[in-house]
Design a protein around this motif. Structure first.
Motif, PDB file in Angstrom:
ATOM      1  N   TYR A 107      -3.435 -29.377  28.549  1.00 48.65           N
ATOM      2  CA  TYR A 107      -4.692 -30.239  28.355  1.00 48.65           C
ATOM      3  C   TYR A 107      -4.466 -31.669  29.181  1.00 48.65           C
ATOM      4  N   THR A 108      -3.155 -31.941  29.165  1.00 52.15           N
ATOM      5  CA  THR A 108      -2.772 -33.396  29.630  1.00 52.15           C
ATOM      6  C   THR A 108      -1.503 -33.285  30.412  1.00 52.15           C
ATOM      7  N   VAL A 109      -1.589 -34.136  31.476  1.00 50.26           N
ATOM      8  CA  VAL A 109      -0.385 -34.238  32.201  1.00 50.26           C
ATOM      9  C   VAL A 109       0.145 -35.655  32.206  1.00 50.26           C
ATOM     10  N   GLN A 110       1.295 -35.795  31.584  1.00 43.91           N
ATOM     11  CA  GLN A 110       1.985 -37.064  31.325  1.00 43.91           C
ATOM     12  C   GLN A 110       3.084 -37.140  32.217  1.00 43.91           C
ATOM     13  N   SER A 111       3.399 -38.382  32.678  1.00 47.12           N
ATOM     14  CA  SER A 111       4.490 -38.573  33.889  1.00 47.12           C
ATOM     15  C   SER A 111       5.790 -38.720  32.761  1.00 47.12           C
ATOM     16  N   ALA A 112       5.876 -39.065  31.740  1.00 44.49           N
ATOM     17  CA  ALA A 112       6.994 -38.900  31.009  1.00 44.49           C
ATOM     18  C   ALA A 112       7.973 -37.846  30.880  1.00 44.49           C
ATOM     19  N   LYS A 113       7.295 -36.639  31.120  1.00 48.91           N
ATOM     20  CA  LYS A 113       7.623 -35.346  31.216  1.00 48.91           C
ATOM     21  C   LYS A 113       8.528 -35.273  32.434  1.00 48.91           C
ATOM     22  N   PHE A 114       8.367 -35.860  33.367  1.00 48.38           N
ATOM     23  CA  PHE A 114       8.890 -35.392  34.688  1.00 48.38           C
ATOM     24  C   PHE A 114      10.250 -36.511  35.121  1.00 48.38           C
ATOM     25  N   GLY A 115      10.982 -36.935  33.981  1.00 50.16           N
ATOM     26  CA  GLY A 115      11.886 -38.042  34.207  1.00 50.16           C
ATOM     27  C   GLY A 115      13.185 -37.336  34.624  1.00 50.16           C
ATOM     28  N   TYR A 116      14.315 -38.274  34.928  1.00 49.43           N
ATOM     29  CA  TYR A 116      15.511 -37.857  35.328  1.00 49.43           C
ATOM     30  C   TYR A 116      16.157 -36.750  34.652  1.00 49.43           C
ATOM     31  N   ASN A 117      15.987 -36.605  33.421  1.00 46.69           N
ATOM     32  CA  ASN A 117      16.403 -35.615  32.393  1.00 46.69           C
ATOM     33  C   ASN A 117      15.993 -34.229  32.883  1.00 46.69           C
ATOM     34  N   TYR A 118      14.559 -34.215  33.250  1.00 51.48           N
ATOM     35  CA  TYR A 118      14.050 -32.748  33.664  1.00 51.48           C
ATOM     36  C   TYR A 118      14.728 -32.285  34.806  1.00 51.48           C
ATOM     37  N   SER A 119      15.037 -33.250  35.686  1.00 50.52           N
ATOM     38  CA  SER A 119      15.651 -32.819  36.889  1.00 50.52           C
ATOM     39  C   SER A 119      16.977 -32.542  36.691  1.00 50.52           C
ATOM     40  N   ILE A 120      17.728 -33.071  35.935  1.00 53.12           N
ATOM     41  CA  ILE A 120      18.995 -32.485  35.553  1.00 53.12           C
ATOM     42  C   ILE A 120      18.911 -31.202  35.017  1.00 53.12           C
ATOM     43  N   GLU A 121      17.930 -30.992  34.144  1.00 52.97           N
ATOM     44  CA  GLU A 121      17.669 -29.608  33.431  1.00 52.97           C
ATOM     45  C   GLU A 121      17.496 -28.485  34.581  1.00 52.97           C
TER      46      GLU A 121
END
Length: 219
Positions: free
Chosen positions: A193-207
């Motif tokens: 329902y909501t897209v938050q930019s905090a989800k797409f941080g450096y850690n997610y790229s590493i994941e």
């Protein structure tokens, strides 16, 4: 399904091209926000149906691919750690830009409210997009363009000496990878329902990178 699309698309750059990219979540972020905004604008008139979904996918993937070109032109003249730093910076800049927008545009720190699709049907669409992604990537890798990309990975100097346009093929691979990350972002926006930019941080790229490395680079 979203993770598969992300891993397969990043594998183009990391596995087949042999370059280290740490900003893949940034391209997903662009797709999620742009696709989510387009769907939010279209749903009142077209309804929350497949037409709005397809238009959001095309626009989200297109804008992400455009970001891939913009970043790729200067960044792909770099190699190794320097390219990793530039792509990492891109991911963090994109996250900060969307986080600091106004509530009326992309929702700011609270995030962008997006229409959510029925998960029973969304999974079918996502599964079809996984097959589409795999088909495009497999055909690309098995084509003469894919062989040129793997030649650059194996020995860039030798590839350049045989007449392969290294910068062109790097840019094509980077752009294609970014476009599919944008598609994954649109899928993400439709599943929340909501897209938050905090989800797409450096850690997610590493994941995502870990998925590629543990799954087998270049396979």
């Amino acid at each position: 399904a979203i993770s598969i699309i992300l891993a397969v698309s990043l594998s183009l750059v990391v596995g087949f091209l042999g370059e280290l990219s740490l900003g893949h979540a940034g391209f997903m972020c662009v797709g999620a926000y742009i696709g989510g905004k387009i769907s939010a604008l279209l749903v009142p008139t077209l309804g929350n149906g497949i037409l709005a979904f397809i238009i959001s996918l095309i626009v989200g993937a297109g804008v992400a691919a455009l970001c891939g070109v913009i970043i790729g032109i200067p960044a792909l003249r770099l190699r190794g750690d320097y390219l990793a730093i530039v792509t990492l910076a891109f991911g963090e800049i994109v996250k900060s830009l969307f986080q600091n927008t106004s509530d009326a545009t992309f929702g700011g720190a609270l995030g962008l409210s997006t229409p959510r699709y029925d998960k029973k049907y969304l999974f079918i669409f996502a599964f079809v997009l996984v097959l589409f992604t795999l088909a495009i990537v497999q055909n690309f890798i098995r084509s003469k363009h894919g062989r040129a990309v793997t030649a650059i990975r194996d020995n860039e100097i030798a590839a350049r000496a045989t007449g392969i346009n290294v910068t062109k093929y790097k840019l094509i691979t980077f752009t294609l990878s970014a476009a599919f990350a944008g598609i994954a972002g649109v899928l993400y926006s439709y599943s929340n329902y909501t897209v938050q930019s905090a989800k797409f941080g450096y850690n997610y790229s590493i994941e995502i990178l870990v998925m590629v490395v543990l799954g087998g680079m270049g396979t």
